[in-house]
Write a protein that holds these residues in place. Structure first.
Motif, short mmCIF file in Angstrom:
data_model
loop_
_atom_site.label_atom_id
_atom_site.label_comp_id
_atom_site.label_asym_id
_atom_site.label_seq_id
_atom_site.Cartn_x
_atom_site.Cartn_y
_atom_site.Cartn_z
N SER A 15 0.85 -1.19 0.00
CA SER A 15 0.00 0.00 0.00
C SER A 15 0.88 1.23 0.00
N GLU A 16 0.68 2.08 -0.99
CA GLU A 16 1.46 3.30 -1.13
C GLU A 16 0.51 4.49 -1.24
N ALA A 17 0.75 5.51 -0.43
CA ALA A 17 -0.06 6.71 -0.47
C ALA A 17 0.23 7.49 -1.75
N THR A 18 -0.82 8.01 -2.38
CA THR A 18 -0.67 8.81 -3.59
C THR A 18 -1.61 10.00 -3.50
N ASN A 19 -1.48 10.90 -4.44
CA ASN A 19 -2.42 12.01 -4.54
C ASN A 19 -2.61 12.33 -6.02
N GLU A 20 -3.15 11.37 -6.75
CA GLU A 20 -3.33 11.50 -8.19
C GLU A 20 -4.73 12.02 -8.49
N LYS A 21 -4.87 12.58 -9.66
CA LYS A 21 -6.20 12.94 -10.13
C LYS A 21 -7.00 11.68 -10.40
N VAL A 41 -4.46 4.15 -14.61
CA VAL A 41 -4.09 2.87 -15.21
C VAL A 41 -3.68 1.93 -14.08
N ILE A 42 -4.34 0.78 -14.01
CA ILE A 42 -4.09 -0.18 -12.94
C ILE A 42 -3.54 -1.46 -13.58
N PRO A 43 -2.30 -1.83 -13.27
CA PRO A 43 -1.76 -3.08 -13.81
C PRO A 43 -2.54 -4.28 -13.28
N GLY A 44 -2.33 -5.42 -13.94
CA GLY A 44 -2.97 -6.63 -13.46
C GLY A 44 -2.54 -6.97 -12.05
N PHE A 45 -3.46 -7.48 -11.26
CA PHE A 45 -3.24 -7.87 -9.87
C PHE A 45 -2.71 -6.69 -9.04
N SER A 46 -3.35 -5.55 -9.29
CA SER A 46 -3.06 -4.34 -8.54
C SER A 46 -4.37 -3.64 -8.22
N TYR A 47 -4.28 -2.58 -7.43
CA TYR A 47 -5.49 -1.87 -7.05
C TYR A 47 -5.20 -0.38 -6.94
N ALA A 48 -6.28 0.41 -6.94
CA ALA A 48 -6.21 1.83 -6.64
C ALA A 48 -7.45 2.19 -5.83
N ILE A 49 -7.28 3.08 -4.86
CA ILE A 49 -8.39 3.53 -4.02
C ILE A 49 -8.73 4.97 -4.37
N ALA A 50 -9.98 5.19 -4.78
CA ALA A 50 -10.47 6.53 -5.08
C ALA A 50 -11.20 7.09 -3.87
N GLU A 51 -11.01 8.37 -3.63
CA GLU A 51 -11.64 9.05 -2.50
C GLU A 51 -12.59 10.13 -3.02
N PHE A 52 -13.77 10.23 -2.40
CA PHE A 52 -14.71 11.31 -2.65
C PHE A 52 -14.55 12.37 -1.57
N ASP A 53 -15.04 13.55 -1.84
CA ASP A 53 -14.89 14.64 -0.87
C ASP A 53 -15.67 14.39 0.41
N ARG A 54 -16.76 13.62 0.30
CA ARG A 54 -17.56 13.32 1.49
C ARG A 54 -18.26 11.98 1.27
N GLU A 70 -17.33 3.67 3.89
CA GLU A 70 -17.50 5.07 4.23
C GLU A 70 -16.27 5.69 4.87
N THR A 71 -15.31 4.86 5.24
CA THR A 71 -14.08 5.34 5.85
C THR A 71 -12.97 4.35 5.54
N LEU A 72 -11.73 4.75 5.74
CA LEU A 72 -10.61 3.83 5.66
C LEU A 72 -10.30 3.31 7.06
N THR A 73 -9.92 2.05 7.12
CA THR A 73 -9.63 1.39 8.39
C THR A 73 -8.21 0.87 8.35
N PHE A 110 -1.69 -0.35 7.45
CA PHE A 110 -1.92 0.75 6.52
C PHE A 110 -3.42 0.92 6.32
N PRO A 111 -3.83 2.14 5.91
CA PRO A 111 -5.27 2.38 5.71
C PRO A 111 -5.78 1.58 4.51
N ASP A 112 -6.97 0.98 4.68
CA ASP A 112 -7.53 0.17 3.61
C ASP A 112 -9.05 0.20 3.71
N VAL A 113 -9.70 -0.30 2.66
CA VAL A 113 -11.15 -0.41 2.63
C VAL A 113 -11.55 -1.73 3.30
N ASP A 114 -12.31 -1.64 4.38
CA ASP A 114 -12.83 -2.83 5.05
C ASP A 114 -14.23 -3.09 4.52
#
Length: 707
Positions: free
Chosen positions: A248-254, A259-272, A296-299, A304-308
């Motif tokens: 898990s690596e923190a990013t701040n991308e638009k 682009v997500i390689p195979g067997f990888s993930y990305a977490i998108a965040e909404f403002d609320r 609704e939150t990261l745990t 590391f923070p993740d989606v539960d």
């Protein structure tokens, strides 16, 4: 209730499948350009309407067993020339707190310039099975119906925008009781994801396909309907459990494109925290599976923070299996999330246009007054919480349940009146409880704890039926709708008759059946044999009956119950929660909760004049700061629902302005800062967007912060 009549349309469904679980059909027709285009429809259970592939509406408005509210959608602005109208309808046939278990059907007619050009059961509509949707899927949660699993060979949006060349056979179903919708339509908008906040790699683990810990999979039976594990084509829970997050690596991308390689993930965040369809575009050069989990939150998990995806006991996941190509995807149902985690299994995929198709009540013309930024943040969170939980009925939460709970509705109904000046949703909500002859599996006279719903296991909350009466009393004060109050009278007196069977020699309710609910705290462990908060509420209910129907006997009985509770329960300086029978004699348990004290003042059992010492203690020593001060450790603390709320309510009623403001900041500011919505509990263990929580607006209004 106002009856509704279609001109030509009759209820239809695919021949022989109207009682099949999770059967999805798609109906299509063409609309030529016209000065006026109106689509009138209703059905069971839910549908999405599209014009030329673009989402238009979700429905119908939820109603009681055997009754169906009709939508009348103005599509004039959508149709430019020959447009294709598509109705995707899910027939769940599954008992839950969200969708009623009753046979599937659709009744729809398209009216162009006053002429019916397409009608189910007549002409103009084609019908086909949604084969891209996996029918034999697991339940999403114990309170809702099925998870969503898709297998796409082509872009579904293109299919929605094209007429089908063939149609399956449909047949007319039993006649239905149609009624007018009776309330405003929902608001929909696009809310884009704000950013990509984390990336990493995944791998498949092996955690035992035969091990299931969730009751919404293991409890499948005739009482709790669904597909058993052995019948599932895809076990979403087990599939998702078997995926390990390796890095898990923190990013701040638009979030515009990732682009997500195979067997990888990305977490998108909404403002609320947001409720709506999960929607995104995908482009892939090889077949891939996109597993999307959300919360609704990261745990913090594994450091590391993740989606539960199981934080609230639901399975917050959906699966899209895709051949190579480009797709515009969305879920059918609305869900609630601030974070979306996209797992790509197989080859590389580009995911773009990540957004929510927001569902909620219309925005309000009310505004926050003043320059207090903290209170403004709480105000905005409360408005957002109301909007996401007021979707044809008042809901507890838009996430795991979407259920119309009594007691919750008492608080949310006040907010509707404040924000809209109307009580339309409240009228429909209360009316739903009165339409059926009774509630399956419940004793005669008892109201369902939430509705529309099916509680085949016979569970009910007697206290929540009392809250119905309290809300009816306030509904009359808001609307002066005497006709509706009189319509409710037989149900109210049947409820009183039921409850009176449990009165003991003191006139108190004793050994009530089923789930006696006080507060999500220690209070719920102190409910037998005689629960004093319940009897305080019973007294207030009878007082409301006396007022509504001029019933002096009920009013006098309310006074007697309060007197007995004061004599029996008050130990000084606190009220004891309950008494138990010991050798035939009622004996106090000696245990006291904060919620019990709050009930005493909320219900009028205690007043500042009659219990000045207790009132001083509650004002000075209790509230959000007590967890830090540790005062009165022998008194169990209250939780948000509903102990803290009735505390804030009596503070407001008694004009304790400074203490009320202090408590509002203490309870709600951390919630508003973290999710932009208000929560079910004091912590993140429950829903983070809970309808009753919007009631903070009522207190802010009284304090002069709303205009």
């Amino acid at each position: 209730m106002k009856q509704y009549s279609f001109i030509k349309a009759v209820p239809v469904w695919e021949k022989g499948t109207e009682e099949d679980m999770n059967r999805w059909l798609i109906f299509k027709c063409r609309a030529s350009k016209a000065d006026s285009i109106r689509l009138c429809l209703t059905g069971s259970c839910f549908y999405s309407v599209y014009v030329d592939g673009e989402f238009r509406a979700f429905g119908p408005a939820r109603c009681a067993h055997g009754y169906y509210r009709v939508d009348e959608l103005d599509l004039t602005d959508c149709a430019d020339g020959d447009s294709v109208i598509a109705i995707v309808i899910a027939g769940y046939n599954c008992n839950s707190f969200y969708a009623i278990d009753q046979p599937s059907f659709l009744t729809a007619e398209l009216i162009c310039d006053g002429e019916v050009t397409a009608a189910t059961g007549a002409n103009g509509f084609t019908c086909n099975v949604m084969t891209s949707h996996e029918q034999k899927a697991q339940r999403y949660s114990w309170q809702r119906a099925f998870s969503e699993v898709y297998n796409f060979n082509a872009d579904p949006k293109a299919s929605l925008a094209a007429l089908d060349e063939y149609s399956i056979e449909t047949e007319r179903t039993d006649d239905k009781k149609y009624i007018e919708r009776g309330c405003a339509y929902e608001h929909y908008e696009i809310r884009p994801a704000a950013r990509i906040v984390r990336r990493g790699k995944i791998a498949f683990g092996d955690y035992g396909q035969d091990v299931v810990f969730s009751r919404h999979l293991k409890d499948i039976s005739p009482v709790f309907k669904g597909y058993p594990i052995s019948a599932l084509r895809t076990n979403v829970l087990m599939y998702t459990r078997n995926i390990d997050t390796l890095t898990s690596e923190a990013t701040n991308e638009k979030a515009s494109s990732v682009v997500i390689p195979g067997f990888s993930y990305a977490i998108a965040e909404f403002d609320r925290d947001t409720t709506g369809k999960v929607a995104f575009d995908v482009s892939c050069k090889t077949p891939v599976t996109v597993l999307t989990t959300f919360d609704e939150t990261l745990t913090d998990k594994n450091g590391f923070p993740d989606v539960d995806f199981r934080r609230m006991g639901a399975t917050n996941a959906m699966i899209f299996r895709l051949n190579k190509g480009s797709y515009s995807l969305s879920t059918f149902e609305p869900y609630t999330y601030k974070y979306l985690k996209f797992h790509v299994i197989g080859g590389e995929a580009e995911i773009s246009n990540i957004h929510a198709v927001y569902f909620g009540a219309d925005n309000t013309e009310k505004q926050f007054v003043g320059d207090d930024d903290e209170l403004k943040l709480i105000y905005d969170a409360a408005v957002e919480t109301y909007r996401q939980n007021t979707f044809t009925i008042f809901m507890d939460c838009p996430s795991r349940e979407r259920a119309g709970w009594l007691c919750d509705s008492f608080f949310t109904a006040r907010v509707e009146r404040l924000l809209t000046g109307k009580s339309e949703i409240e009228h429909n909500f209360l009316e739903n409880f009165l339409l059926p002859d009774g509630f399956k599996a419940l004793p005669d006279g008892m109201l369902s704890m939430c509705y529309p719903a099916d509680c085949y296991n016979g569970n009910f909350i007697p206290n929540w039926a009392m809250w119905y009466v309290l809300e009816l009393d306030e509904y009359f004060d808001r609307t002066y709708d005497r006709a509706f109050v009189d319509t409710a009278k037989p149900a109210i007196y049947k409820l009183i008759e039921y409850l009176s069977r449990f009165e003991d020699e003191f006139g108190l309710l004793e050994k009530l059946d089923n789930w006696v609910f006080i507060d999500w705290s220690e209070s719920n462990k102190l409910t037998q044999d005689v629960n004093f908060p319940t009897n305080m509420l019973y007294s207030r209910m009878l007082s409301a009956v006396g007022k509504l129907y001029g019933d002096m006997d009920a009013a006098e009985k309310a006074v007697r119950i309060n007197a007995v509770v004061n004599e029996m329960s008050y130990m000084g300086p606190f009220y004891c929660d309950n008494a138990v029978r010991v050798n035939g004699k009622l004996t106090l348990s000696g245990k006291c909760t904060e919620s019990c004290q709050n009930y005493a003042f909320f219900c009028g059992t205690a007043t500042p004049e009659s219990r000045p010492e207790l009132f001083r203690i509650l004002i000075e020593d209790f509230g959000p700061q007590r967890s830090k001060t540790g005062k009165w450790p022998e008194v169990y603390p209250a939780n948000a629902f509903i102990g803290n709320y009735i505390r804030l309510e009596f503070l407001s009623q008694l004009n304790e302005r400074e203490k009320l403001l202090e408590n509002i900041r203490g309870f709600f500011l951390p919630m508003a800062q973290r999710t932009g919505t208000l929560w079910e509990n004091n912590d993140v263990t429950g829903s983070l967007c809970h309808g009753f929580a919007s009631h903070v607006l009522i207190w802010l209004d009284k304090l002069g912060y709303v205009k």
